[in-house]
Motif scaffolding. Structure first.
Motif, PDB file in Angstrom:
ATOM      1  N   THR A  42      35.523  70.820  57.611  1.00  0.00           N
ATOM      2  CA  THR A  42      34.397  69.928  57.359  1.00  0.00           C
ATOM      3  C   THR A  42      33.676  70.523  56.154  1.00  0.00           C
ATOM      4  O   THR A  42      33.335  71.700  56.181  1.00  0.00           O
ATOM      5  N   ALA A  43      33.490  69.720  55.149  1.00  0.00           N
ATOM      6  CA  ALA A  43      32.824  70.227  53.947  1.00  0.00           C
ATOM      7  C   ALA A  43      31.603  69.371  53.641  1.00  0.00           C
ATOM      8  O   ALA A  43      31.629  68.157  53.840  1.00  0.00           O
ATOM      9  N   THR A  44      30.535  70.006  53.207  1.00  0.00           N
ATOM     10  CA  THR A  44      29.363  69.243  52.773  1.00  0.00           C
ATOM     11  C   THR A  44      29.217  69.402  51.268  1.00  0.00           C
ATOM     12  O   THR A  44      29.526  70.471  50.721  1.00  0.00           O
ATOM     13  N   ILE A  63      32.826  65.725  54.026  1.00  0.00           N
ATOM     14  CA  ILE A  63      34.271  65.455  53.949  1.00  0.00           C
ATOM     15  C   ILE A  63      34.925  66.058  55.185  1.00  0.00           C
ATOM     16  O   ILE A  63      34.712  67.234  55.504  1.00  0.00           O
ATOM     17  N   TYR A  64      35.683  65.232  55.879  1.00  0.00           N
ATOM     18  CA  TYR A  64      36.400  65.697  57.068  1.00  0.00           C
ATOM     19  C   TYR A  64      37.890  65.679  56.748  1.00  0.00           C
ATOM     20  O   TYR A  64      38.402  64.697  56.195  1.00  0.00           O
ATOM     21  N   PHE A  65      38.569  66.747  57.117  1.00  0.00           N
ATOM     22  CA  PHE A  65      40.026  66.776  56.922  1.00  0.00           C
ATOM     23  C   PHE A  65      40.694  67.345  58.171  1.00  0.00           C
ATOM     24  O   PHE A  65      40.204  68.299  58.780  1.00  0.00           O
ATOM     25  N   LYS A  67      44.854  68.107  59.525  1.00  0.00           N
ATOM     26  CA  LYS A  67      46.283  68.026  59.216  1.00  0.00           C
ATOM     27  C   LYS A  67      46.949  66.943  60.054  1.00  0.00           C
ATOM     28  O   LYS A  67      46.542  66.719  61.181  1.00  0.00           O
ATOM     29  N   PRO A  68      47.945  66.249  59.593  1.00  0.00           N
ATOM     30  CA  PRO A  68      48.546  66.520  58.299  1.00  0.00           C
ATOM     31  C   PRO A  68      47.893  65.776  57.128  1.00  0.00           C
ATOM     32  O   PRO A  68      47.891  66.273  56.012  1.00  0.00           O
ATOM     33  N   ASP A  69      47.333  64.591  57.379  1.00  0.00           N
ATOM     34  CA  ASP A  69      46.891  63.817  56.217  1.00  0.00           C
ATOM     35  C   ASP A  69      45.625  63.001  56.476  1.00  0.00           C
ATOM     36  O   ASP A  69      45.370  62.024  55.784  1.00  0.00           O
ATOM     37  N   GLN A  70      44.840  63.397  57.489  1.00  0.00           N
ATOM     38  CA  GLN A  70      43.620  62.621  57.756  1.00  0.00           C
ATOM     39  C   GLN A  70      42.479  63.157  56.902  1.00  0.00           C
ATOM     40  O   GLN A  70      42.181  64.363  56.947  1.00  0.00           O
ATOM     41  N   LEU A  71      41.857  62.273  56.139  1.00  0.00           N
ATOM     42  CA  LEU A  71      40.739  62.686  55.298  1.00  0.00           C
ATOM     43  C   LEU A  71      39.703  61.570  55.235  1.00  0.00           C
ATOM     44  O   LEU A  71      40.053  60.400  55.076  1.00  0.00           O
ATOM     45  N   LYS A  72      38.458  61.922  55.429  1.00  0.00           N
ATOM     46  CA  LYS A  72      37.390  60.921  55.404  1.00  0.00           C
ATOM     47  C   LYS A  72      36.195  61.480  54.642  1.00  0.00           C
ATOM     48  O   LYS A  72      35.778  62.621  54.872  1.00  0.00           O
ATOM     49  N   ILE A  73      35.660  60.669  53.737  1.00  0.00           N
ATOM     50  CA  ILE A  73      34.436  61.063  53.028  1.00  0.00           C
ATOM     51  C   ILE A  73      33.328  60.155  53.522  1.00  0.00           C
ATOM     52  O   ILE A  73      33.434  58.930  53.417  1.00  0.00           O
ATOM     53  N   LYS A  74      32.292  60.751  54.082  1.00  0.00           N
ATOM     54  CA  LYS A  74      31.215  59.942  54.654  1.00  0.00           C
ATOM     55  C   LYS A  74      29.875  60.315  54.044  1.00  0.00           C
ATOM     56  O   LYS A  74      29.616  61.483  53.767  1.00  0.00           O
ATOM     57  N   ASN A  75      29.042  59.295  53.870  1.00  0.00           N
ATOM     58  CA  ASN A  75      27.652  59.532  53.503  1.00  0.00           C
ATOM     59  C   ASN A  75      26.862  59.288  54.778  1.00  0.00           C
ATOM     60  O   ASN A  75      26.732  58.152  55.221  1.00  0.00           O
ATOM     61  N   GLU A  76      26.370  60.375  55.396  1.00  0.00           N
ATOM     62  CA  GLU A  76      25.764  60.249  56.721  1.00  0.00           C
ATOM     63  C   GLU A  76      24.460  59.449  56.682  1.00  0.00           C
ATOM     64  O   GLU A  76      24.103  58.787  57.642  1.00  0.00           O
ATOM     65  N   LYS A  77      23.745  59.516  55.568  1.00  0.00           N
ATOM     66  CA  LYS A  77      22.426  58.869  55.525  1.00  0.00           C
ATOM     67  C   LYS A  77      22.448  57.503  54.838  1.00  0.00           C
ATOM     68  O   LYS A  77      21.751  56.600  55.231  1.00  0.00           O
ATOM     69  N   ILE A  89      42.594  63.723  47.123  1.00  0.00           N
ATOM     70  CA  ILE A  89      42.014  65.054  46.914  1.00  0.00           C
ATOM     71  C   ILE A  89      42.576  66.006  47.962  1.00  0.00           C
ATOM     72  O   ILE A  89      42.454  67.203  47.875  1.00  0.00           O
ATOM     73  N   ASN A  90      43.182  65.398  48.984  1.00  0.00           N
ATOM     74  CA  ASN A  90      43.876  66.187  49.978  1.00  0.00           C
ATOM     75  C   ASN A  90      45.303  66.406  49.483  1.00  0.00           C
ATOM     76  O   ASN A  90      46.149  65.527  49.579  1.00  0.00           O
ATOM     77  N   LEU A  91      45.556  67.576  48.936  1.00  0.00           N
ATOM     78  CA  LEU A  91      46.877  67.822  48.336  1.00  0.00           C
ATOM     79  C   LEU A  91      47.962  67.955  49.389  1.00  0.00           C
ATOM     80  O   LEU A  91      49.143  67.914  49.066  1.00  0.00           O
ATOM     81  N   ASN A  92      47.542  68.075  50.634  1.00  0.00           N
ATOM     82  CA  ASN A  92      48.529  68.072  51.708  1.00  0.00           C
ATOM     83  C   ASN A  92      49.345  66.795  51.689  1.00  0.00           C
ATOM     84  O   ASN A  92      50.498  66.766  52.084  1.00  0.00           O
ATOM     85  N   ASN A  93      48.658  65.709  51.276  1.00  0.00           N
ATOM     86  CA  ASN A  93      49.350  64.413  51.201  1.00  0.00           C
ATOM     87  C   ASN A  93      50.609  64.516  50.359  1.00  0.00           C
ATOM     88  O   ASN A  93      51.625  63.904  50.643  1.00  0.00           O
ATOM     89  N   VAL A  94      50.489  65.279  49.306  1.00  0.00           N
ATOM     90  CA  VAL A  94      51.609  65.398  48.375  1.00  0.00           C
ATOM     91  C   VAL A  94      52.619  66.429  48.865  1.00  0.00           C
ATOM     92  O   VAL A  94      53.823  66.221  48.809  1.00  0.00           O
TER      93      VAL A  94
END
Lengths: 232, 293
Positions: A42-44, A63-65, A67-77, A89-94
């Motif tokens: 989880t990244a802020t 940003i929530y990530f 494995k293997p390829d789940q990624l979500k960018i959220k604006n909480e407010k 941006i998730n290089l795991n995808n590649v």
């Protein structure tokens, strides 16, 4: 005699490529192994979107990530227009499935840092990603830049800089370039007030525009487990 | 003057037709709110759907009370002048029609005072009508849908305003709308002073607004150059300027800013000039009017 000479010439020409191809394969494997340490995070951070027709504020995003390829960018407010290809941006995808052919594309420099350029060709003919070019910092085993060409959604470019989380292969700053479609609504719907402001600049041909999103990461929480609900 | 104003207000609010506008506005807004409560996402997809390929659009978050109020004002503020004309167009000619105008001007008050009292009563009506509209369009929308960032779709741009930067814009927009509707009221008053029945000024005001709005919105270079700058309807949309947010050199929005404040002030100036022009003309005509009915 002539035939033998040609064989020798061919062998001399190709031979440097054989160990080199193995080297870039190994390099990609090492980078992949580094990225593979991260099972979830989880990244802020703050996301700055720069698209000619979008007038949006700087957003605080999470940003929530997983494995293997789940990624979500959220604006909480508030609201954020997250570029579709930002998932790349998730290089795991590649790198995650390993179903690609690695090609050595020589040496280059990214922001003054020497990099190995590697092209990844997916084995699957129907894969969404057609070609990925990675610019790998061999000393730190991280990807500094990548260019991904997709079948349907144009091409994306990523530039990453690293800091505190370089050991996990996670960047502190991501610059994401992408293609957007032309934005135009009929004035009969919008009933615009003509305030004299100049219209957004048209691109050549007016067919598409280039957008950029810059994400500056404040902190990561790595491998602490993530619920699947956040990706819904 | 205060007594005169009270009398005029009493006359306005005693008439059943006055409440048609309140009922129409409430019905219209409630219908929009119901539609957006049920099909808000579909409506937003209709407007913004073509961006779906490039961006993940949080439709549920956009469909909030602030945005719904903007959508209502966008649809409704073009029609509210008609409702204002319904009352303001009747304010002098209605009395002429009923035969009370001659009696009224025979009282020991100046015609100027009388007409200004009528004008102020029309202004009060506009303010009450807009307050009613604000209560339902903004208050009820917030109660039903909550608050959030506002996304304003222009023909070639999309503006996003953070939720804590929105409310003052609505106060400013309603203030501006009040001024724009006062122009309509003063035009109706002018037409009302030269007419002997109510229908004429009401219909004439509506027709003028429709024709001028069409010319303002048609985007025809000839009209844009020679007509549009002189039509008050061109400046009535200025309230939207409060929702066009300014950006810095980096393309990021600046909290509390508007894209072109001088354009809004210009609109305010032009609308005030129209009000002064219409009211002055009304007073001059009314003072010289030969009242026979």
């Amino acid at each position: 005699m002539k035939r033998s000479f040609l064989w020798c010439l061919a062998a001399l020409t190709v031979s440097p490529l054989i160990p080199r191809a193995q080297t870039v394969q190994q390099l990609v494997e090492k980078v992949k192994a580094k990225i593979d340490q991260v099972k979830d995070y989880t990244a802020t951070g703050r996301m700055k979107t720069n698209v000619s027709f979008l007038k949006v504020p700087v957003a605080n995003v999470v940003i929530y990530f997983r494995k293997p390829d789940q990624l979500k960018i959220k604006n909480e407010k508030g609201i954020s227009f997250v570029p579709r290809g930002a998932v790349s941006i998730n290089l795991n995808n590649v790198l995650s499935n390993g179903a690609y052919t690695v090609l050595d594309a020589g040496k280059d420099k990214v922001n003054g840092i020497a990099v190995q350029v590697v092209k990844l060709l997916p084995v699957d003919d129907n894969a969404e990603v057609v070609l990925s070019t990675l610019y790998i910092d061999e000393a730190r085993l991280v990807i500094l830049k990548s260019r991904t060409t997709t079948r349907d959604n144009g091409s994306y470019e990523l530039e990453m800089s690293y800091g505190n989380y370089v050991n996990y292969g996670l960047p502190d700053k991501i610059l994401f370039s992408f293609n957007t479609k032309e934005y135009k609504l009929p004035k009969g719907i919008t009933f615009d007030f003509d305030d004299g402001a100049p219209p957004p600049k048209e691109t050549a041909g007016g067919k598409g525009k280039k957008g950029r999103a810059e994400i500056s990461i404040r902190s990561y929480t790595i491998n602490k487990g993530l619920s699947g609900d956040v990706f819904k | 003057m205060w007594t005169l104003l009270q009398i005029e207000l009493y006359k306005i609010f005693r008439k059943p037709r006055t409440y048609i506008a309140f009922g129409a506005i409430a019905a219209f807004i409630l219908l929009i709110q119901l539609a957006l409560l049920v099909n808000g996402k579909q409506y937003l997809q209709f407007v913004l759907g073509f961006l779906d390929d490039s961006f993940e659009i949080p439709y549920d978050k956009i469909n909030n009370g602030y945005w719904i109020c903007f959508a209502i004002l966008n649809l409704l503020l073009i029609h509210v002048p008609i409702l204002v004309a319904l009352v303001a167009g009747d304010i002098v000619s209605g009395e002429a029609n009923m035969g009370t105008l001659r009696l009224l001007v025979s009282k020991p008050i100046s015609r100027t005072q009388l007409l200004l009292a009528k004008f102020l009563a029309a202004v009060a009506y506009v303010i009450v009508l807009l307050t009613w509209m604000a209560l339902i369009a903004l208050g009820l929308s917030i109660a039903l849908f909550g608050t959030g960032d506002v996304v304003v779709a222009k023909a070639m741009e999309l503006h996003q305003i953070e939720q804590h930067d929105v409310l003052w814009r609505y106060f400013a927009a309603f203030g501006f709308a009040a001024l724009a509707l006062v122009v309509v009221a003063s035009l109706s008053l002018l037409l009302s002073t030269v007419s002997e029945n109510s229908i004429g000024p009401i219909v004439a005001t509506v027709c003028i607004i429709i024709v001028c709005t069409l010319i303002s919105e048609m985007q025809i270079p000839l009209y844009d150059k020679y007509l549009k700058p002189y039509l008050f309807t061109t400046y009535m949309l200025g309230w939207k300027g409060f929702f066009y947010i300014g950006v810095d050199d980096d393309g990021q929005t600046i909290r509390g800013s508007v894209q072109n404040a001088s354009a809004i002030f210009k609109c305010i100036g032009v609308l005030v000039a129209y009000v002064i022009g219409f009211v002055t003309a009304s007073v001059l005509l009314f003072r010289k009017k030969d009242i026979l009915s």
